[in-house]
Design an enzyme around this catalytic site. Structure first.
Site, PDB file in Angstrom:
ATOM      1  N   LYS A 143       0.824  -1.223   0.000  1.00 53.95           N
ATOM      2  CA  LYS A 143       0.000   0.000   0.000  1.00 53.95           C
ATOM      3  C   LYS A 143       0.860   1.276   0.000  1.00 53.95           C
ATOM      4  CE  LYS A 143      -2.816  -0.110   3.403  1.00 53.95           C
ATOM      5  NZ  LYS A 143      -2.091   0.675   4.409  1.00 53.95           N
ATOM      6  N   PHE A 189       3.532  -8.855  -8.896  1.00 50.41           N
ATOM      7  CA  PHE A 189       4.708  -9.569  -8.410  1.00 50.41           C
ATOM      8  C   PHE A 189       5.248 -10.455  -9.533  1.00 50.41           C
ATOM      9  CE2 PHE A 189       3.037  -8.089  -4.516  1.00 50.41           C
ATOM     10  CZ  PHE A 189       3.981  -8.246  -3.514  1.00 50.41           C
ATOM     11  N   ARG A 205       2.359   8.159   6.881  1.00 52.88           N
ATOM     12  CA  ARG A 205       2.627   8.097   8.311  1.00 52.88           C
ATOM     13  C   ARG A 205       4.125   7.934   8.567  1.00 52.88           C
ATOM     14  NH1 ARG A 205      -0.991   3.219  10.193  1.00 52.88           N
ATOM     15  NH2 ARG A 205      -0.498   2.530   8.100  1.00 52.88           N
ATOM     16  N   TRP A 221       6.879  -0.803  -7.963  1.00 54.30           N
ATOM     17  CA  TRP A 221       8.003  -1.357  -7.194  1.00 54.30           C
ATOM     18  C   TRP A 221       9.214  -1.584  -8.103  1.00 54.30           C
ATOM     19  CZ3 TRP A 221      10.851  -5.898  -7.437  1.00 54.30           C
ATOM     20  CH2 TRP A 221      11.680  -6.160  -6.326  1.00 54.30           C
ATOM     21  N   PHE A 274      -4.058  -0.575   6.987  1.00 54.46           N
ATOM     22  CA  PHE A 274      -4.727  -1.861   6.765  1.00 54.46           C
ATOM     23  C   PHE A 274      -5.732  -1.802   5.608  1.00 54.46           C
ATOM     24  CE2 PHE A 274      -3.813  -2.379  11.511  1.00 54.46           C
ATOM     25  CZ  PHE A 274      -2.595  -2.975  11.271  1.00 54.46           C
ATOM     26  N   LYS A 310       8.431  -6.396  11.089  1.00 52.62           N
ATOM     27  CA  LYS A 310       7.802  -5.842   9.894  1.00 52.62           C
ATOM     28  C   LYS A 310       8.782  -5.081   9.016  1.00 52.62           C
ATOM     29  CE  LYS A 310       3.916  -2.932   8.457  1.00 52.62           C
ATOM     30  NZ  LYS A 310       2.870  -1.988   8.905  1.00 52.62           N
ATOM     31  N   ALA A 331      -3.322   1.641  13.582  1.00 54.85           N
ATOM     32  CA  ALA A 331      -4.545   1.504  12.787  1.00 54.85           C
ATOM     33  C   ALA A 331      -5.557   0.575  13.452  1.00 54.85           C
ATOM     34  CB  ALA A 331      -4.203   1.009  11.388  1.00 54.85           C
ATOM     35  N   THR A 345       4.011   1.500  -0.923  1.00 52.52           N
ATOM     36  CA  THR A 345       4.746   1.525  -2.181  1.00 52.52           C
ATOM     37  C   THR A 345       3.860   2.067  -3.305  1.00 52.52           C
ATOM     38  OG1 THR A 345       6.079  -0.364  -1.482  1.00 52.52           O
ATOM     39  CG2 THR A 345       5.989   0.089  -3.848  1.00 52.52           C
TER      40      THR A 345
END
Length: 561
Positions: A76, A386, A99, A414, A306, A110, A278, A78
């Site tokens: 998200k 991907f 954020r 990406w 999220f 993470k 979140a 990215t």
């Protein structure tokens, strides 16, 4: 055949050709006197800019959200960065707002939160570490109040605080499970009164939520004063204002409230400010940063934490309500991998083609699209591609989106940066130019707490209703008696499922949400309804990311992300 090694995120970031942040600011109409430099590539923006730009027309607000997250990842942040870069490539003056990362995930499991690949914000190392000190300021202000509570009790307790009903914990911006439950004031009379306490991670602090929902420094101070920190022996709330430290706390936060300016790999300006949980809070960057971005650009691209059922709902029902914000469109990020997991595929089998699983897992994406449409907003699905995705899988997802009547675009930011998001950017502009959103909130704040929660559960989660525990019902009654019930709802729920059971993937039916506890964040201005176990002080994994992070004699950092 030789295969070129894909550089890590930190290697890509370290090769970036950054502009001096003063040049970025000047290019986007920020005056020299409005900029407070933190080295060559970071700055804070003085609040005087809001006065100068108050009559300037706002740009278009674009919210990026996602399907229900899975361990497979959605990308998200990215996508948010890459979309901002892509919009600038097609001639749309665009700013992004994100954020700030917490040190807990950085050193835990993470990793950082500055985007990825060729869609990152830089300087990545600084952003993921101490940045401009906002997290430390919030930690200090929060713990100043904690110290004041125990000091007040020690010196006579004129407010008649019941030590058994102190709801204000301490905080630390670190994953440390040993501090979840502690006993303070051991060691005799000189150290105060012994009581049970605990720590949360800093991003779970109400101070963080307040910073992100405040319109200016005086609003921040007023909100701080309203925070409920305990109840007295008569059951009445005791606030920060009763302890008279809101002014000192606001003084500690005087710089933290100013938005931070950095840049992406392609020199798109990025406002990175605030980072509330979140789950336990609303999970969005600050209103001040969002509003500033709307003044600086034709488009402001931001994200919510999220999936759309959790982060976007809070963005639209809490942040937009307090900020007077009206989004022009919403982008929902989806991946083939995550949809296969929602369709029943195990994480270990995600690299295998499985068209049937995508057909089944599409139910989660369809529900999240439906959720956004209930707010009267147009939607674009961004398929974050991907290398393991097959052409057949992509084709079936695009077909399903078209059959459902939602616009869809492939997202390759990406791997390709802004260039990989041009299709996404062009389709977004067409949507924005071709629609007039009829934005509306899901519920009126004047409704009762059960009515508001019921609306979220039935309309957004797709559940059959709510079951309140006896404890939650007593807490609701108390908030009604205190006149603190006419606030938006902040659901503290697992992010992994539309239900409160993280194992129910896809779009489950026939479930009810179980609310165990109801508490008020009176300063932030919302009511938190807790479902399931929400971790407010995470722990470190067996092999934390901290073990991989290092620095050499030249100051080059490795292993950060």
């Amino acid at each position: 055949m030789m295969v070129n090694k894909v550089p890590s995120d930190i290697e890509i970031a370290q090769q970036a050709k950054m502009k001096a942040i003063g040049d970025i600011a000047r290019d986007w109409g920020i005056l020299e006197d409005e900029l407070e430099l933190y080295g060559k590539y970071k700055a804070k923006i003085n609040s005087s800019i809001f006065t100068r730009l108050k009559d300037k027309e706002d740009g278009k607000l674009i919210l990026v959200t996602a399907i229900s997250p899975t361990p497979a990842g959605e990308g998200k942040s990215t996508t948010t960065v890459g979309l901002g870069q892509a919009l600038n490539k097609i001639g749309k003056k665009t700013v992004i707002a994100l954020r700030e990362p917490s040190l807990g995930p950085v050193f835990g499991v993470k990793g950082g939160a500055a985007g990825g690949g060729y869609a990152q914000v830089v300087p990545m190392e600084d952003i993921n570490l101490h940045f401009t000190g906002d997290m430390h300021a919030i930690t200090t202000a929060h713990n100043l109040l904690s110290a004041t509570i125990d000091n007040h009790i020690n010196h006579g307790n004129t407010l008649n605080i019941d030590p058994r009903q102190i709801v204000w914990k301490r905080v630390l911006d670190m994953n440390d499970r040993a501090l979840r439950e502690v006993v303070v004031a051991l060691g005799g009379k000189a150290n105060g009164f012994v009581r049970q306490d605990g720590f949360m991670i800093t991003v779970a602090s109400e101070v963080m939520a307040i910073l992100c929902l405040s319109s200016d420094l005086m609003d921040l101070k007023d909100r701080l004063s309203r925070m409920v920190i305990a109840y007295n022996h008569e059951g009445q709330p005791v606030t920060c204002g009763d302890l008279k430290v809101q002014g000192a706390m606001a003084t500690v936060l005087k710089d933290a409230i100013k938005p931070n300016l950095v840049q992406t790999l392609e020199n798109t300006p990025a406002l990175i400010h605030g980072g509330p949980f979140a789950n336990i809070a609303h999970g969005c960057n600050s209103i001040m940063a969002t509003k500033l971005g709307l003044k600086l650009g034709e488009y402001l691209v931001t994200e919510a934490g999220f999936g759309a059922d959790l982060g976007a709902e809070k963005f639209l029902d809490i942040k937009c309500r307090y900020g007077g914000l009206k989004p022009a469109a919403v982008v929902i990020v989806a991946t083939i991998r995550a949809l296969k997991m929602h369709g029943g595929v195990k994480k270990t089998d995600l690299s295998m083609e499985n068209v049937e699983a995508i057909e089944k897992g599409f139910a989660n994406l369809a529900k999240q699209v439906e959720n956004i449409r209930k707010f009267g907003l147009p939607v674009l699905v961004a398929v974050n591609r991907f290398v393991s995705d097959t052409e057949a899988e992509i084709e079936v997802l695009i077909r399903k989106c078209m059959e459902y009547g939602v616009e869809v675009a492939l997202n390759e930011v990406w791997a390709k940066g802004g260039e990989g998001g041009i299709e996404m950017a062009e389709k977004l502009v067409q949507i924005v130019d071709g629609t007039s959103p009829d934005f509306k909130h899901l519920y009126p704040t004047e409704a009762s707490i059960p009515e508001k929660v019921d609306a979220i559960v039935k309309e957004i989660y797709g559940g059959d209703g709510v079951v309140f525990s006896s404890k939650a019902l007593k807490e609701i009654k108390k908030l009604e008696e205190l006149g603190l019930d006419k606030l938006p709802i902040c659901m503290a729920k697992t992010q992994y499922s539309l239900s409160d059971d993280p194992n129910l993937l896809g779009a489950p039916k026939g479930f009810k949400i179980n609310v165990k506890e109801v508490r008020v964040s009176a300063g932030a201005g919302f009511i938190v309804c807790l479902t399931g176990e929400i971790m407010i002080m995470p722990g470190l994994p067996k092999v934390p990311s901290a073990e991989k992070i290092d620095i050499d004699e030249n100051g080059v950092i490795t292993g950060l992300f």
